[in-house]
Design a protein around this motif. Sequence first.
Motif, PDB file in Angstrom:
ATOM      1  N   PRO A 253     -49.322  42.872 -15.314  1.00 14.55           N
ATOM      2  CA  PRO A 253     -49.854  42.902 -16.681  1.00 14.55           C
ATOM      3  C   PRO A 253     -48.907  43.513 -17.699  1.00 14.55           C
ATOM      4  O   PRO A 253     -49.061  43.279 -18.894  1.00 14.55           O
ATOM      5  N   MET A 254     -47.932  44.286 -17.235  1.00  9.89           N
ATOM      6  CA  MET A 254     -46.957  44.853 -18.162  1.00  9.89           C
ATOM      7  C   MET A 254     -45.968  43.787 -18.637  1.00  9.89           C
ATOM      8  O   MET A 254     -45.483  43.826 -19.768  1.00  9.89           O
ATOM      9  N   GLY A 255     -45.695  42.812 -17.768  1.00 11.21           N
ATOM     10  CA  GLY A 255     -44.749  41.765 -18.130  1.00 11.21           C
ATOM     11  C   GLY A 255     -45.383  40.596 -18.859  1.00 11.21           C
ATOM     12  O   GLY A 255     -44.714  39.881 -19.601  1.00 11.21           O
ATOM     13  N   ASP A 256     -46.693  40.396 -18.625  1.00 10.32           N
ATOM     14  CA  ASP A 256     -47.359  39.238 -19.207  1.00 10.32           C
ATOM     15  C   ASP A 256     -48.863  39.487 -19.198  1.00 10.32           C
ATOM     16  O   ASP A 256     -49.405  39.972 -18.210  1.00 10.32           O
ATOM     17  N   THR A 257     -49.524  39.149 -20.272  1.00 12.52           N
ATOM     18  CA  THR A 257     -50.972  39.295 -20.323  1.00 12.52           C
ATOM     19  C   THR A 257     -51.631  38.314 -19.361  1.00 12.52           C
ATOM     20  O   THR A 257     -51.258  37.144 -19.297  1.00 12.52           O
ATOM     21  N   GLY A 258     -52.611  38.808 -18.601  1.00 16.62           N
ATOM     22  CA  GLY A 258     -53.313  37.976 -17.643  1.00 16.62           C
ATOM     23  C   GLY A 258     -54.699  37.595 -18.131  1.00 16.62           C
ATOM     24  O   GLY A 258     -55.340  38.356 -18.853  1.00 16.62           O
ATOM     25  N   LEU A 259     -55.155  36.400 -17.744  1.00 18.19           N
ATOM     26  CA  LEU A 259     -56.490  35.915 -18.098  1.00 18.19           C
ATOM     27  C   LEU A 259     -57.113  35.192 -16.916  1.00 18.19           C
ATOM     28  O   LEU A 259     -56.417  34.468 -16.190  1.00 18.19           O
ATOM     29  N   THR A 260     -58.408  35.351 -16.741  1.00 17.44           N
ATOM     30  CA  THR A 260     -59.122  34.587 -15.728  1.00 17.44           C
ATOM     31  C   THR A 260     -59.041  33.092 -16.035  1.00 17.44           C
ATOM     32  O   THR A 260     -59.132  32.675 -17.189  1.00 17.44           O
ATOM     33  N   GLY A 261     -58.858  32.287 -14.998  1.00 14.97           N
ATOM     34  CA  GLY A 261     -58.952  30.843 -15.138  1.00 14.97           C
ATOM     35  C   GLY A 261     -57.734  30.168 -15.720  1.00 14.97           C
ATOM     36  O   GLY A 261     -57.826  29.045 -16.204  1.00 14.97           O
ATOM     37  N   ARG A 262     -56.583  30.818 -15.658  1.00 16.79           N
ATOM     38  CA  ARG A 262     -55.389  30.220 -16.252  1.00 16.79           C
ATOM     39  C   ARG A 262     -54.466  29.609 -15.196  1.00 16.79           C
ATOM     40  O   ARG A 262     -53.372  29.156 -15.517  1.00 16.79           O
ATOM     41  N   LYS A 263     -54.907  29.582 -13.960  1.00 20.47           N
ATOM     42  CA  LYS A 263     -54.099  28.990 -12.884  1.00 20.47           C
ATOM     43  C   LYS A 263     -54.933  27.959 -12.128  1.00 20.47           C
ATOM     44  O   LYS A 263     -55.049  27.983 -10.907  1.00 20.47           O
ATOM     45  N   ILE A 264     -55.515  27.004 -12.865  1.00 19.53           N
ATOM     46  CA  ILE A 264     -56.458  26.070 -12.259  1.00 19.53           C
ATOM     47  C   ILE A 264     -55.792  25.073 -11.312  1.00 19.53           C
ATOM     48  O   ILE A 264     -56.413  24.631 -10.347  1.00 19.53           O
ATOM     49  N   LEU A 265     -54.539  24.719 -11.546  1.00 18.71           N
ATOM     50  CA  LEU A 265     -53.860  23.821 -10.610  1.00 18.71           C
ATOM     51  C   LEU A 265     -53.410  24.563  -9.361  1.00 18.71           C
ATOM     52  O   LEU A 265     -53.388  23.999  -8.261  1.00 18.71           O
ATOM     53  N   VAL A 266     -53.071  25.828  -9.515  1.00 17.86           N
ATOM     54  CA  VAL A 266     -52.783  26.665  -8.341  1.00 17.86           C
ATOM     55  C   VAL A 266     -54.033  26.785  -7.476  1.00 17.86           C
ATOM     56  O   VAL A 266     -53.963  26.754  -6.247  1.00 17.86           O
TER      57      VAL A 266
END
Length: 409
Positions: A253-266
């Motif tokens: 989270p320090m390098g990039d803001t995280g959000l639920t549901g942003r890796k749907i193809l993964v």
Amino acid sequence: MTTFMESASIFATSESVTEGHPDKLCDLISDAVLDAILTKDPMARVACETMATTGLVIVMGEVTTNCYVEIPQIVRDTVREVGYTRAKYGFDCETCGVIVSIKEQSADIAMGVDHALEEREKERNLNEKDTLGAGDQGLMMGFACNETTELMPLPISLAHKLCQRLARVRKDGTLPYLRPDGKSQVTVEYSYGIPQRVEAVVIGAQHNETISNDVIHRDIQELVIREIIPHHLLDKETKYYINATGRFVVGGPMGDTGLTGRKILVDTYGGAARHGGGAFSGKDPTKVDRSAGYAARYAAKNIVAAGLAARLELQLCYAIGVAHPLSISIETFSTAKVDEEVILNLIKKHFDFRPGAIIESMELRRPIYKQTAAYGHFGRDDLDLPWERTDMAATLREEAGLELGKEQE
């Protein structure tokens, strides 16, 4: 235009991320909250979204339940399990801030979910399997292919296993300089739909700033890549990109803001199949994004396991408050062994895609979701997931043979 199955040489790529990736961390937190609530209240309605940034986690959403769970503690426990236990890693489970903003599910939505259109039109009381309406409109995709034993596309299968291996060598101390954040990407060359070789492997591994690139390259190649990718798929032309920027110290989270549901193809098929757009994590099974996505995978996997097609994509479409799918369609990419109409009729006969029926048959009101949040919801031979079973394959194979026999007569 030459199709995937008709091309003599075509490349397909998929990516995965470790549980320490900021988006995956958020998926894990959302599903941890869901599991905690379902443990106490299996009938709860949960739509939990998480955001993580430097030193802060925000949990938002709509929850209707008769129980109480300590969400800040769930957040800290999940962050700790992932491995963010010291500020020098870029995030600390003990000192990060946690903000919770939860409200109840909209009464307008609940009305359609609790009492499906079919029930309201008939004006009679039925059990949940008959009465539960879809929690939203949308389309859900299921997919399976015979490239791997788990009936998943090879690129996403390898990408997940590389990330799981990254996490394993970090946690067991084999590579103690690794940190929780990490990514993988695999490009596979196909010929007429059959995997031939791995063209490229990309690994991003967060690490201690004192470790040299040469050491990281050597260790990742020997202890991660060559432990996962079969040797016969690697050749002298295979390209390796390990921490290609030259440095990956700041992560999570320090390098990039995280959000639920942003890796749907993964979470699904790595781009090998189309996607309806809905995420899974943080959603109770009345949300068809999740339950119907699982049901579509179950049906597709059993069709392929039965040998009726080598590759199958199944689409389900829903309207909010309506139990039955508005449409059911398939694409076999010219790999069907029987007429596609036979396959579609078998799916309609043997698989009930009403939300209540899916929940009942797969026992989805259980706390089983956190374990799926990282490394894919499908093809998980390390987990006992109801939508990964192939218990319908024999029946489908037998009935398809009977139907084929009738056509030949």
